[in-house]
Design an enzyme around this catalytic site. Structure first.
Site, PDB file in Angstrom:
ATOM      1  N   ASP A 189      -0.070   1.715  -1.074  1.00 52.19           N
ATOM      2  CA  ASP A 189      -0.686   0.573  -0.385  1.00 52.19           C
ATOM      3  C   ASP A 189       0.253   0.216   0.768  1.00 52.19           C
ATOM      4  O   ASP A 189       1.339  -0.313   0.557  1.00 52.19           O
ATOM      5  CB  ASP A 189      -0.844  -0.587  -1.377  1.00 52.19           C
ATOM      6  N   ARG A 210     -25.393   3.253   5.343  1.00 58.14           N
ATOM      7  CA  ARG A 210     -24.411   3.180   4.249  1.00 58.14           C
ATOM      8  C   ARG A 210     -23.577   4.457   4.246  1.00 58.14           C
ATOM      9  O   ARG A 210     -22.363   4.427   4.083  1.00 58.14           O
ATOM     10  CB  ARG A 210     -25.085   2.972   2.882  1.00 58.14           C
ATOM     11  N   TYR A 220       0.358  -6.271  -5.921  1.00 60.58           N
ATOM     12  CA  TYR A 220      -0.512  -7.322  -5.379  1.00 60.58           C
ATOM     13  C   TYR A 220      -1.407  -7.862  -6.511  1.00 60.58           C
ATOM     14  O   TYR A 220      -2.002  -7.080  -7.277  1.00 60.58           O
ATOM     15  CB  TYR A 220      -1.368  -6.723  -4.247  1.00 60.58           C
ATOM     16  N   LYS A 234      -5.071  -7.845   7.022  1.00 61.04           N
ATOM     17  CA  LYS A 234      -3.743  -8.337   7.379  1.00 61.04           C
ATOM     18  C   LYS A 234      -3.347  -7.813   8.775  1.00 61.04           C
ATOM     19  O   LYS A 234      -3.980  -8.172   9.732  1.00 61.04           O
ATOM     20  CB  LYS A 234      -2.740  -7.939   6.289  1.00 61.04           C
TER      21      LYS A 234
HETATM   22  C1  PLP Z   1      -4.373  -8.652   0.692  1.00 58.99           C
HETATM   23  C2  PLP Z   1      -3.891  -7.435   0.013  1.00 58.99           C
HETATM   24  C3  PLP Z   1      -4.761  -6.609  -0.700  1.00 58.99           C
HETATM   25  C4  PLP Z   1      -6.221  -6.955  -0.901  1.00 58.99           C
HETATM   26  O1  PLP Z   1      -6.926  -6.911   0.274  1.00 58.99           O
HETATM   27  P1  PLP Z   1      -8.241  -7.788   0.570  1.00 58.99           P
HETATM   28  O2  PLP Z   1      -8.582  -7.368   1.949  1.00 58.99           O
HETATM   29  O3  PLP Z   1      -7.859  -9.218   0.430  1.00 58.99           O
HETATM   30  O4  PLP Z   1      -9.258  -7.379  -0.448  1.00 58.99           O
HETATM   31  C5  PLP Z   1      -4.245  -5.461  -1.281  1.00 58.99           C
HETATM   32  N1  PLP Z   1      -2.944  -5.146  -1.171  1.00 58.99           N
HETATM   33  C6  PLP Z   1      -2.069  -5.920  -0.503  1.00 58.99           C
HETATM   34  C7  PLP Z   1      -0.634  -5.523  -0.430  1.00 58.99           C
HETATM   35  C8  PLP Z   1      -2.513  -7.095   0.109  1.00 58.99           C
HETATM   36  O5  PLP Z   1      -1.633  -7.880   0.760  1.00 58.99           O
END
Ligand code: PLP
Length: 390
Positions: free
Chosen positions: A169, A45, A97, A194
Site C-alpha cells: 500500500d 463498467r 490502516y 490522498k
Molecule cells: C485512506 C487509506 C486507505 C483507504 O482508502 P479510501 O480511499 O479511504 O478507501 C487505505 N490505505 C491507506 C494507507 C490510507 O491512508
C-alpha cells in the site's frame, strides 16, 4: 526522460479532437458497428476511455504492467483480497490502516481467510510467520500514524523465495517517492483519495500489477465485482497527478521543517518523521524513498488526551479532520478519530499514545504553519503550568 516530464506527457492527447485535457467520457455504453465490432469499448463498467487514461498513467508511474481504478482505496484492497481462496493466510503489517484491518478481520475472516499481524520493520518477523498456507504479504511503509518503515526489498526477497504474492500500500509515500514494483513487489495499491488527487475532493483507489497474468486476474475481478471509479473522478485524479511531483516536494520540505521545529519544544516527547536522522529506520527510508512525505506525528511529555485535544482544537491553519495528502494542512487526534476502534492497550503497543497528534502538512508557506503550531502549543503549555501551580 525525467519523471516530472514523463508524468505530464504520458497522458495522451485525445486522438479524436486533439483535446489536451483528457475528455470525460460520461457514457454507459458504446455503439457497436456490428456484434462485437467496436473501438475497444463496449460497456463502461468493463472499460471507459477516461478511466483507461488514469489506469495507464498509474501503471506507468509505478513502473508496473497494468493499472486499475476503483471507487475507493478500500475497493482496491478488496479486489486484491479476491485473488485469495478459503483457507489462505495473509501476513500483514501490524499497524495497518484501520479500514484494511476492518476489511480483513470482519469480512474476509468470515470467508475462511486468516490474517497474522507482525512487526514488518524487522523483515525476519515476516519470514518466521510464513506457513504453507501463506498466500499474501501485505505491507504499508511508511505506516499511519507513527511512520514506521519496513525494508521493501528485503521483504520482497522473502516473498519471492516462498512464492507468496507481495502487495504494498503505497499511499503514504506516493509513486514519485517510492516505487515498490522496482523493489520487488507484485502489486501496489493506492488510496488516490490522498496524495494522488491531492485536493481533498474525492474518494478513489488504484491497483497496479507487475505482470500481465496478475493484470488479467485483477481486470476480471474489477469487471465482475464492479467497484469502478467514475469518469469524472478519474479525470480529477489525472488532473491531480499532473502536479504530484511539485506537491510532494513541497509537502516533504514543509514537513521536515515542522518536524525539526517540534523537536525543539519542551512539551513534545517523540517526533515521528522518516526524514529525521533520529527516526529508527531513517537509513532504510532514505534508501527506498526519494521524498519523505507530508505526514508528521508527535506526542507529548504529559501524555494526556485533554492536553492534546486543546492543541488539535486550537490550530487555525491546520484544520481538524481525518484524511491526509491534500494541499491544505490537517490535524487529528488518532486515539479519538482514526484509531478510536483499536483497544487502548493494542494502540499503545504500536506507539499511538493518547497524546499522539498527527499532522498532514500541506503546501502553505511553512512559516505560517510553524507559527500556527507555536501559538497554540505555547498557550496550552502556559495554561497547563498555571493549572499545576494553582
Ligand atoms: C485512506 C487509506 C486507505 C483507504 O482508502 P479510501 O480511499 O479511504 O478507501 C487505505 N490505505 C491507506 C494507507 C490510507 O491512508
Amino acid at each position: 526522460m525525467k519523471e516530472t516530464t514523463k508524468i505530464l506527457h504520458c497522458i495522451p492527447v485525445d486522438e479524436l479532437t486533439g483535446a489536451i485535457s483528457t475528455p470525460i467520457y460520461q457514457t454507459s455504453t458504446f455503439v457497436q458497428e456490428s456484434i462485437g465490432v467496436h473501438k475497444g469499448f463496449d460497456y463502461a463498467r468493463s472499460n471507459n476511455p477516461t478511466r483507461k487514461v488514469l489506469e495507464d498513467l498509474i501503471a506507468n508511474l509505478e513502473n508496473g504492467q497494468n493499472g486499475f481504478a476503483f471507487a475507493s482505496g478500500l475497493a482496491a484492497i478488496d479486489a486484491i483480497l479476491k485473488l485469495l481462496e478459503h483457507g489462505d493466510e495473509i501476513i500483514a503489517v501490524d499497524d495497518i490502516y484501520g479500514g484494511a484491518f476492518r476489511l480483513f478481520t470482519h469480512i474476509y475472516q468470515k470467508f475462511g481467510i486468516e490474517v497474522k499481524y507482525v512487526d514488518t520493520s524487522e523483515a525476519k518477523n515476516v519470514e518466521e510467520a510464513i506457513t504453507s498456507k501463506t498466500k499474501l504479504i501485505w505491507l504499508e511503509s511508511p505506516t499511519n500514524p507513527t511512520l514506521k518503515i519496513s525494508d521493501i526489498k528485503e521483504i520482497a526477497k522473502i516473498a519471492k523465495a516462498n512464492k507468496i504474492l507481495f502487495c504494498v500500500d503505497n499511499t503514504f509515500a506516493s509513486p514519485v517517492s517510492q516505487k515498490p514494483i522496482d523493489l520487488g513487489a507484485d502489486l501496489v495499491i493506492h488510496s488516490a483519495t490522498k496524495y494522488l488527487s491531492g485536493h481533498s475532493d474525492l474518494i478513489a483507489g488504484l491497483v497496479v500489477t507487475n505482470s500481465e497474468e496478475l493484470g488479467e486476474k485483477i481486470k476480471f475481478i474489477q469487471n465482475a465485482s464492479g467497484g469502478i471509479l467514475s469518469p469524472f473522478d478519474s479525470w480529477l485524479v489525472i488532473r491531480g497527478i499532473e502536479t504530484l511531483t511539485l506537491r510532494i516536494k513541497q509537502h516533504s520540505e514543509n514537513a521536515k521543517k515542522i518536524a525539526e521545529f517540534l523537536l525543539t519544544l519542551d512539551l513534545v516527547d517523540n517526533v515521528y518523521y522518516p526524514g529525521l536522522e533520529q527516526h529508527k529506520n531513517h537509513l532504510i527510508a532514505k534508501n527506498q524513498q526519494k521524498y519523505f512525505g507530508g505526514v508528521v506525528s508527535f506526542d507529548l511529555k504529559i501524555d494526556e488526551k485533554e492536553l492534546a485535544t486543546q492543541i488539535v482544537n486550537g490550530t487555525k491553519l491546520f484544520k481538524l479532520a481525518e484524511s491526509l495528502g491534500g494541499v491544505k494542512s490537517l490535524i487529528c487526534l488518532p486515539c479519538e478519530m482514526t484509531h478510536k476502534s483499536i483497544p487502548r492497550e493494542k494502540r499503545y503497543q504500536s506507539g499511538v499514545k493518547d497524546s499522539l497528534i498527527r499532522l498532514s502538512v500541506g503546501i502553505e508557506d511553512v512559516d505560517d504553519l510553524i507559527n500556527d503550531l507555536k501559538t497554540i502549543i505555547n498557550k496550552v503549555e502556559k495554561l497547563n503550568q498555571f493549572i499545576k501551580q494553582n
